[in-house]
Write a protein that holds these residues in place. Structure first.
Motif, PDB file in Angstrom:
ATOM      1  N   VAL A  22     -58.870 -19.910   5.876  1.00 33.59           N
ATOM      2  CA  VAL A  22     -58.063 -21.594   6.263  1.00 33.59           C
ATOM      3  C   VAL A  22     -57.279 -21.214   7.752  1.00 33.59           C
ATOM      4  CG1 VAL A  22     -56.496 -22.672   4.378  1.00 33.59           C
ATOM      5  CG2 VAL A  22     -58.380 -21.291   3.347  1.00 33.59           C
TER       6      VAL A  22
ATOM      7  N   LEU B  66     -53.544 -25.836   6.739  1.00 32.26           N
ATOM      8  CA  LEU B  66     -53.750 -26.275   6.033  1.00 32.26           C
ATOM      9  C   LEU B  66     -53.116 -25.410   4.335  1.00 32.26           C
ATOM     10  CD1 LEU B  66     -57.272 -27.287   5.978  1.00 32.26           C
ATOM     11  CD2 LEU B  66     -55.775 -28.332   6.411  1.00 32.26           C
TER      12      LEU B  66
ATOM     13  N   TRP C 112     -58.031 -30.356   2.850  1.00 32.70           N
ATOM     14  CA  TRP C 112     -59.092 -30.291   3.432  1.00 32.70           C
ATOM     15  C   TRP C 112     -59.809 -31.601   2.886  1.00 32.70           C
ATOM     16  CZ3 TRP C 112     -64.820 -29.607   2.758  1.00 32.70           C
ATOM     17  CH2 TRP C 112     -64.973 -29.605   4.206  1.00 32.70           C
TER      18      TRP C 112
ATOM     19  N   ILE D   6     -60.667 -32.124  12.687  1.00 29.70           N
ATOM     20  CA  ILE D   6     -60.593 -31.637  10.832  1.00 29.70           C
ATOM     21  C   ILE D   6     -62.179 -30.824  11.413  1.00 29.70           C
ATOM     22  CG2 ILE D   6     -62.408 -32.189   8.715  1.00 29.70           C
ATOM     23  CD1 ILE D   6     -60.133 -34.553   9.042  1.00 29.70           C
TER      24      ILE D   6
ATOM     25  N   GLY E 264     -61.231 -27.692  13.264  1.00 29.93           N
ATOM     26  CA  GLY E 264     -59.783 -26.699  13.158  1.00 29.93           C
ATOM     27  C   GLY E 264     -58.912 -26.345  14.177  1.00 29.93           C
TER      28      GLY E 264
END
Length: 406
Positions: A194, A198, A256, A325, A328
């Protein structure tokens, strides 16, 4: 950084244009806007099948599930095309929910669900609007562990496609003092680990995602109708018991998914705005006053130019958010900052575009036999879904204060 679309992303957009080429941009009229019209009982199944045949429902899925392994940018390119014709399909919700299951769900769910979702045989949706549409969705439902299951209580409003979707992905709040469930989560699928922006801080409340099948005994649907004339549902969960294997208890999963849904909504706003401005350009180029096309009048040209600027700002902020997104990539601000900027421009921009279009069309814009009124209704729905720009500006200010750029 290079924002040029890859060949695969461009191919997805081209395939989408082919599928949507024959779709009439008027959809099913809203009963509030057209006399005698009925609310659609279901989405466009024929169009859904064509999207599946073109492999556009599996864009975000890995090859092992029959997907193309593409990213949020590719999905937004397809959503942009769908909004130009007001496509009545759960494209955003189903693709985003499937991507979340792939990224954060257990192996059992991935094996049994994703391939069918990519073929269009299983339809997913997401309850993302909270109790009233103005509060966080993750706080509208509470979850507590009970043996080998979770018990969910609460209400989610304005859930799209809930009456016909096979599963609804529902975020639920777990208080900070509630023990973490000792259920192993299989993270063999990407993206993992992750991203830092987030992850949930230690000792903080957390959110789980429950996959609720249609027809669950403890889930009650109340009928709602959107501004667009589509069926929505208010989901009332009354001590709904959900097996632990059907709950995604993974750090960062809801955040997410929320960012992906929001960015996809910005893509819908962009596609809608582009087509509305095209319609306005064509109309003002043909409509004459005093022997000249009204498009040649300075007042008309200035208004159209302002809306073109809105579109370009909506576009660049959308691709920035989608890229963050998809990649990342970490920066001075978390990805939610880029998404907030995209939401500001999308919510304000799409409203200004349709208002100007109505103004420049004159009385013709109010004719229900002409599709502009449908675009106006969809734009209002998207604007309300995104929320007021002032709230996003406040959230962006809080991010800037917490992550100083200097």
């Amino acid at each position: 950084m290079d924002f040029t679309f890859t060949e695969e992303q461009q191919a997805a957009a081209e395939a989408a244009r082919g599928v949507f080429a024959g779709v009439a941009p008027d959809g099913v009229p809203s009963p509030a806007l057209t006399r005698g019209a009925a609310v659609a009982d279901d989405f466009d199944r024929a169009l859904w099948a064509r999207l599946a045949d073109a492999d556009l429902l599996s864009l975000l899925l890995d090859a092992e599930y029959g997907g193309a392994g593409l990213d949020a940018v590719a999905l937004c390119l397809v959503l942009r095309e769908s909004a130009k014709v007001l496509a009545r399909v759960p494209l955003l919700e189903s693709c985003a929910a499937a991507a979340a299951v792939q990224a954060y769900g257990g192996r059992e769910w991935r094996a049994g669900l994703l391939s069918a979702a990519g073929r269009g045989e299983v339809v997913l949706t997401v309850a993302a609007h909270g109790r009233t549409g103005h509060d966080p969705a993750e706080l509208a439902v509470t979850a507590r562990r009970d043996g080998d299951a979770w018990i969910l209580d609460g209400v989610q409003t304005a859930v799209p496609w809930a009456h016909t979707a096979d599963y609804t992905l529902v975020p639920a709040h777990v208080p900070a003092d509630y023990p973490v469930a000792p259920v192993p989560v299989d993270h063999t699928a990407e993206p993992a680990p992750v991203p830092a922006h987030l992850s949930t801080p230690a000792g903080a409340d957390r959110t789980v995602l429950a996959l609720i099948p249609r027809g669950h005994a403890s889930v009650v649907f109340a009928e709602q109708v959107s501004t667009t004339g589509e069926r929505l549902a208010e989901l009332r969960l009354e001590s709904a018991r959900v097996a632990a294997r059907d709950v995604i208890d993974a750090d960062g999963a809801w955040e997410w998914l929320r960012l992906l849904l929001t960015t996809g909504t910005c893509a819908l706003a962009l596609g809608l705005g582009e087509n509305v401005l095209r319609m306005t350009s064509e109309y003002t180029g043909e409509r004459e006053q005093f022997g000249f096309p009204v498009a040649t009048f300075q007042a008309v040209a200035v208004q159209a130019a302002d809306r073109y600027i809105d579109l370009r700002a909506m576009e660049v902020t959308l691709w920035q958010a989608a890229w963050r997104i998809a990649s990342g990539t970490r920066g001075a601000l978390p990805a939610s900052g880029d998404v907030a900027v995209a939401k500001i421009w999308a919510a304000e921009g799409v409203r200004r575009i349709v208002q100007t279009a109505q103004h420049l069309h004159g009385g013709f814009g109010a004719d229900v036999d002409y599709p502009l009124h449908r675009y106006h209704a969809w734009a209002k729905h998207l604007e309300l879904s995104l929320g007021p720009a002032a709230a996003h500006e406040e959230a962006l200010g809080d991010l800037l204060a917490a992550h100083p750029l200097g």
